[in-house]
Design a protein around this motif. Structure first.
Motif, PDB file in Angstrom:
ATOM      1  N   THR A 254      20.732-105.852  25.915  1.00  0.00           N
ATOM      2  CA  THR A 254      20.585-104.856  24.892  1.00  0.00           C
ATOM      3  C   THR A 254      20.268-103.423  25.179  1.00  0.00           C
ATOM      4  N   TRP A 255      19.450-103.360  26.332  1.00  0.00           N
ATOM      5  CA  TRP A 255      19.145-102.062  26.997  1.00  0.00           C
ATOM      6  C   TRP A 255      20.422-101.473  27.704  1.00  0.00           C
ATOM      7  N   SER A 258      22.399-100.028  25.037  1.00  0.00           N
ATOM      8  CA  SER A 258      21.458 -99.025  24.103  1.00  0.00           C
ATOM      9  C   SER A 258      21.843 -97.726  24.916  1.00  0.00           C
ATOM     10  N   TYR A 261      25.329 -96.451  23.842  1.00  0.00           N
ATOM     11  CA  TYR A 261      25.171 -96.217  22.528  1.00  0.00           C
ATOM     12  C   TYR A 261      24.881 -94.708  22.294  1.00  0.00           C
ATOM     13  N   SER A 398      19.582-107.233  18.148  1.00  0.00           N
ATOM     14  CA  SER A 398      19.934-106.187  18.914  1.00  0.00           C
ATOM     15  C   SER A 398      20.548-104.768  18.521  1.00  0.00           C
ATOM     16  N   ILE A 402      19.389-101.300  19.384  1.00  0.00           N
ATOM     17  CA  ILE A 402      20.734-100.330  19.957  1.00  0.00           C
ATOM     18  C   ILE A 402      20.812 -99.133  19.210  1.00  0.00           C
ATOM     19  N   VAL A 405      17.851 -96.785  19.642  1.00  0.00           N
ATOM     20  CA  VAL A 405      17.778 -95.851  20.904  1.00  0.00           C
ATOM     21  C   VAL A 405      19.087 -94.934  20.858  1.00  0.00           C
ATOM     22  N   GLY A 406      20.230 -95.520  20.473  1.00  0.00           N
ATOM     23  CA  GLY A 406      21.471 -94.595  20.199  1.00  0.00           C
ATOM     24  C   GLY A 406      21.094 -93.212  19.537  1.00  0.00           C
TER      25      GLY A 406
END
Length: 476
Positions: A254-255, A258, A261, A398, A402, A405-406
């Motif tokens: 997931t990170w 991120s 993205y 997720s 994502i 954060v993107g």
């Protein structure tokens, strides 16, 4: 109401006797949904999914327009507003920040309220920033008031997360890349559309009439909400699962996604908001000149996003994403060179290339997400519908994280431009930092999803049974 709409209101698509439960819940609820079943998909699923996709695109499109509203409003704000370039960069950064934060709760609102219900609610919320902006957009309004009203436009950024989570549940894995790319690309086009409208208003009515832009969008918001209410559906199997969010947050992929993205979507939205201001500040373009150019990059980047998803469906999202970051680093080098030469034509070629490439990468990265979690399900011994359900559950959860954060990447880009112009009077230092970011993202993509040694190690850690296909993340 159409016959098809009535059908989905009262019957589950597979003909199961769930009508009484649907009627008891009210609204357009579908009790059973299995897009991985090819018979179900061919007979009813695809038709329903495509209808929901169409109206999801419409609502997300307007959401993106409102989210990017202030990138257009600042073009109307001449010297009489008393706001310097640094203040304008910060003003367009505020909706990005708020939209990024809202993407997390918007993701889980789909399961809490239903995809159709939340689409209607989130569309109607767009009326708030549109109408309030129409009230305050005039010389003499305080800068703090503009900041507060710009923050309200962040609700348009949240729409993306709920829309993508909702559409992800409608389509089978083999079609997610194109469907998610089309959904996001159609939404992204909201950015150049409102910029084109701003150009039309400045070119015809002048830079003193920003309210004309808002006069167009208020009725459009109402129309989109009504159409979503009439023609979209809720999926009952998409239940409120807070455990999915926790599981997704614990998953390292997931990170990693991120970060990737940030490099693709963060670039797209950050450049979309800043393009006009960069042209005005670095190349002394008038509002009309800037407005006549700013829409080109976001338009091309939006149109190519479904292409990125389709290429990822065919060749693998990781491969397309890696190629994209390499090309983005090259285009950034062109922009840096053009800035040193003070060449506007070369600058435009490099900058618009960044939009196109970021759109391509947006499509490929979002294709990777469901593929990664599907591969994780297979590695953990799941198969068939169980693996598909696991993949849908975690990929949907997720996507909100994502996407949030993107979007923060867009905030970082605007703040980097603000600092760069304040310190040097040029955007070159900011572009150098972006080039480093693309190099890092490309290296991470290769190391995690494409490096042969890493693939061998993953296989050794979880050997597949004899005759069973081993999942390769490079194929997502």
């Amino acid at each position: 109401m159409t016959a098809e709409a009535a059908e989905t209101r009262t019957d589950s698509p597979d003909g199961n006797p769930a009508a009484s439960r649907v009627r008891r819940r009210g609204g357009r609820w579908i009790e059973h949904w299995d897009p991985e079943d090819e018979t179900f998909w061919a007979e009813k699923g695809e038709r329903i999914a495509r209808r929901n996709l169409a109206f999801s695109v419409l609502c997300e499109h307007i959401g993106f327009s409102i989210w990017s509203l202030w990138s257009v409003m600042v073009l109307f704000m001449g010297p009489e507003y008393g706001i310097d370039p640094a203040g304008k960069f910060f003003l367009v950064a505020i909706p990005t920040m708020v939209g990024a934060v809202l993407r997390v709760p918007y993701t889980f609102a789909v399961a809490r309220f239903g995809g159709r219900n939340w689409t209607v609610m989130s569309a109607l919320l767009l009326l708030v920033p549109a109408t309030v902006a129409a009230v305050v957009i005039e010389p003499g309004t305080s800068y703090s008031t503009f900041l507060l009203v710009a923050a309200l436009a962040g609700v348009g950024g949240g729409n993306f997360a709920s829309s993508m989570t909702n559409i992800n549940s409608f389509f089978p894995l083999r079609k997610k890349g194109y469907a998610l790319g089309l959904n996001a690309g159609g939404g992204n086009i909201g950015v150049p559309v409102i910029q084109l409208l701003g150009l039309l208003v400045i070119g015809t009515a002048g830079a003193a009439q920003p309210r004309l832009v808002l006069a167009v969008y208020v009725p459009l918001i109402v129309v989109a909400a009504v159409l979503a209410a009439l023609f979209m559906d809720n999926l009952a199997p998409v239940t409120n699962d807070t455990g999915a969010a926790i599981d997704a947050a614990r998953e390292p992929h997931t990170w990693v996604m991120s970060l990737l993205y940030i490099g693709t979507f963060g670039s797209f939205i950050g450049y979309s908001f800043a393009f006009g201001l960069v042209l005005q500040t670095q190349f002394a373009q008038t509002p009309l000149q800037a407005a006549s150019l700013t829409f080109i990059g976001p338009l091309l980047g939006s149109l190519i996003r479904p292409v990125g998803g389709r290429l990822a469906d065919r060749f693998g999202g990781a491969r397309i994403t890696l190629g994209t970051f390499a090309a983005m680093a090259l285009a950034t080098g062109v922009v840096i060179g053009a800035s040193a030469m003070k060449s506007l034509p070369v600058f435009l070629v490099g900058f618009i290339s960044l939009f196109v490439l970021s759109g391509l990468g947006n499509g490929s990265t979002y294709k990777m997400i469901p593929g990664i979690f599907q591969a994780l399900a297979v590695r953990r011994g799941l198969a068939g519908e169980a693996a598909a359900a696991y993949g849908r559950r975690l990929s949907g959860a997720s996507m909100g994280l994502i996407g949030a954060v993107g979007a923060v990447g867009g905030l970082a880009i605007n703040l980097a431009f603000r600092q760069s112009f304040m310190a040097t009077g040029s955007g070159t230092p900011a572009f150098v930092s972006f080039l480093v970011c693309y190099a890092v993202c490309g290296a991470v993509t290769w190391a995690v999803y494409l490096r042969p040694a890493a693939r061998v190690r993953r296989t050794a850690q979880a050997p597949a049974a004899e005759g069973e296909a081993r999942p390769a993340y490079a194929e997502v």
